[in-house]
Motif scaffolding. Structure first.
Motif, mmCIF file in Angstrom:
data_model
loop_
_atom_site.group_PDB
_atom_site.id
_atom_site.type_symbol
_atom_site.label_atom_id
_atom_site.label_comp_id
_atom_site.label_asym_id
_atom_site.label_seq_id
_atom_site.Cartn_x
_atom_site.Cartn_y
_atom_site.Cartn_z
ATOM 1 N N UNK A 4 0.863 -1.185 0.000
ATOM 2 C CA UNK A 4 0.000 0.000 0.000
ATOM 3 C C UNK A 4 0.901 1.237 0.000
ATOM 4 N N UNK A 5 0.639 2.177 -0.863
ATOM 5 C CA UNK A 5 1.349 3.455 -0.806
ATOM 6 C C UNK A 5 0.748 4.319 0.289
ATOM 7 N N UNK A 6 -0.562 4.219 0.456
ATOM 8 C CA UNK A 6 -1.267 4.875 1.564
ATOM 9 C C UNK A 6 -2.129 3.819 2.232
ATOM 10 N N UNK A 7 -2.011 3.713 3.535
ATOM 11 C CA UNK A 7 -2.784 2.712 4.263
ATOM 12 C C UNK A 7 -4.273 3.026 4.173
ATOM 13 N N UNK A 8 -5.109 1.999 4.137
ATOM 14 C CA UNK A 8 -6.554 2.230 4.215
ATOM 15 C C UNK A 8 -6.912 2.894 5.547
ATOM 16 N N UNK A 9 -7.982 3.642 5.568
ATOM 17 C CA UNK A 9 -8.373 4.407 6.752
ATOM 18 C C UNK A 9 -8.557 3.543 7.995
ATOM 19 N N UNK A 10 -9.052 2.315 7.825
ATOM 20 C CA UNK A 10 -9.352 1.502 8.994
ATOM 21 C C UNK A 10 -8.112 0.961 9.705
ATOM 22 N N UNK A 11 -6.925 1.025 9.103
ATOM 23 C CA UNK A 11 -5.696 0.644 9.804
ATOM 24 C C UNK A 11 -4.708 1.807 9.902
ATOM 25 N N UNK A 12 -5.174 3.003 9.570
ATOM 26 C CA UNK A 12 -4.268 4.158 9.599
ATOM 27 C C UNK A 12 -3.787 4.493 11.008
ATOM 28 N N UNK A 13 -4.500 4.028 12.035
ATOM 29 C CA UNK A 13 -4.056 4.281 13.411
ATOM 30 C C UNK A 13 -2.766 3.525 13.742
ATOM 31 N N UNK A 14 -2.474 2.432 13.033
ATOM 32 C CA UNK A 14 -1.268 1.651 13.320
ATOM 33 C C UNK A 14 -0.043 2.361 12.766
ATOM 34 N N UNK A 15 0.935 2.506 13.612
ATOM 35 C CA UNK A 15 2.174 3.133 13.180
ATOM 36 C C UNK A 15 2.993 2.140 12.359
ATOM 37 N N UNK A 16 3.907 2.675 11.568
ATOM 38 C CA UNK A 16 4.759 1.827 10.748
ATOM 39 C C UNK A 16 5.841 1.152 11.579
ATOM 40 N N UNK A 17 6.263 1.805 12.658
ATOM 41 C CA UNK A 17 7.307 1.248 13.520
ATOM 42 C C UNK A 17 6.890 1.415 14.977
ATOM 43 N N UNK A 18 7.010 0.335 15.742
ATOM 44 C CA UNK A 18 6.798 0.367 17.189
ATOM 45 C C UNK A 18 8.063 -0.184 17.830
ATOM 46 N N UNK A 19 8.590 0.547 18.781
ATOM 47 C CA UNK A 19 9.773 0.095 19.502
ATOM 48 C C UNK A 19 9.485 0.191 20.987
ATOM 49 N N UNK A 20 9.681 -0.913 21.674
ATOM 50 C CA UNK A 20 9.549 -0.913 23.129
ATOM 51 C C UNK A 20 10.924 -1.213 23.707
ATOM 52 N N UNK A 21 11.448 -0.283 24.485
ATOM 53 C CA UNK A 21 12.775 -0.436 25.077
ATOM 54 C C UNK A 21 12.654 -0.788 26.551
ATOM 55 N N UNK A 22 13.470 -1.739 26.975
ATOM 56 C CA UNK A 22 13.502 -2.114 28.392
ATOM 57 C C UNK A 22 14.947 -2.147 28.878
#
Length: 166
Positions: A131-149
């Motif tokens: 997808x060049x542009x995400x559909x609206x229903x998944x646009x809330x999901x970020x492209x990158x998630x990083x959780x640091x501990x």
């Protein structure tokens, strides 16, 4: 639901571990104008069709109509596909997006992730084109998630990727 793959080497249905679907729910009391959603995990390497089917406890409540959307997630490397990693990734998604989009599972929203984790979301059409542009229903999901501990610091960072045409 049938899954068609053009290239068996890039997307194996046995690697499927995460799913998010949204749409209209069946039954009395559910408004056809409202979109409902569900996020879940699948720990076995037995394929998508073993989880997303008409006898699945949540999927069966949704209409298979034009409003239904399904997002499927998997680990890029089969060696990362273990129960602990699946639970940590689900916890990261739910703790990041839970209250607004995924679930009201307070246990998962407040759960601790023990190891650092990085999730890169690449979004594809059913034809396996990105997808060049995400559909609206998944646009809330970020492209990158990083959780640091690291070093007693626990934090989650998110980012949207910028498309650059070369």
């Amino acid at each position: 639901m049938k899954i068609y793959l053009k290239d068996e080497t890039t997307c194996q249905n046995s690697l499927f571990n995460f799913y998010y679907f949204s749409g209209n729910k069946k039954g009395k009391g559910y408004s056809m104008s409202r979109v409902y959603s569900y996020f879940g995990i699948h720990k076995k390497a037995d394929g998508i069709e073993q989880r997303l089917n008409n006898w699945h406890s949540h999927y069966k409540d949704f209409h298979e109509n034009d409003n239904m959307r399904i997002w499927i997630g998997a680990f890029g490397n089969v060696n990362d596909q273990n129960e602990e990693n699946i639970e940590d990734a689900e916890t990261l998604f739910i703790s990041t997006y839970g209250k607004n989009f995924l679930t009201e599972n307070e246990k998962k929203v407040k759960a601790n992730i023990q190891k650092s984790i990085c999730i890169i979301n690449l979004f594809y059409k059913t034809t396996e084109e990105p997808w060049l542009r995400k559909p609206a229903d998944i646009s809330f999901m970020d492209d990158v998630l990083i959780h640091e501990t690291e070093d007693k610091i626990k934090r989650t960072l998110v980012a949207k990727l910028k498309s650059i045409k070369w």
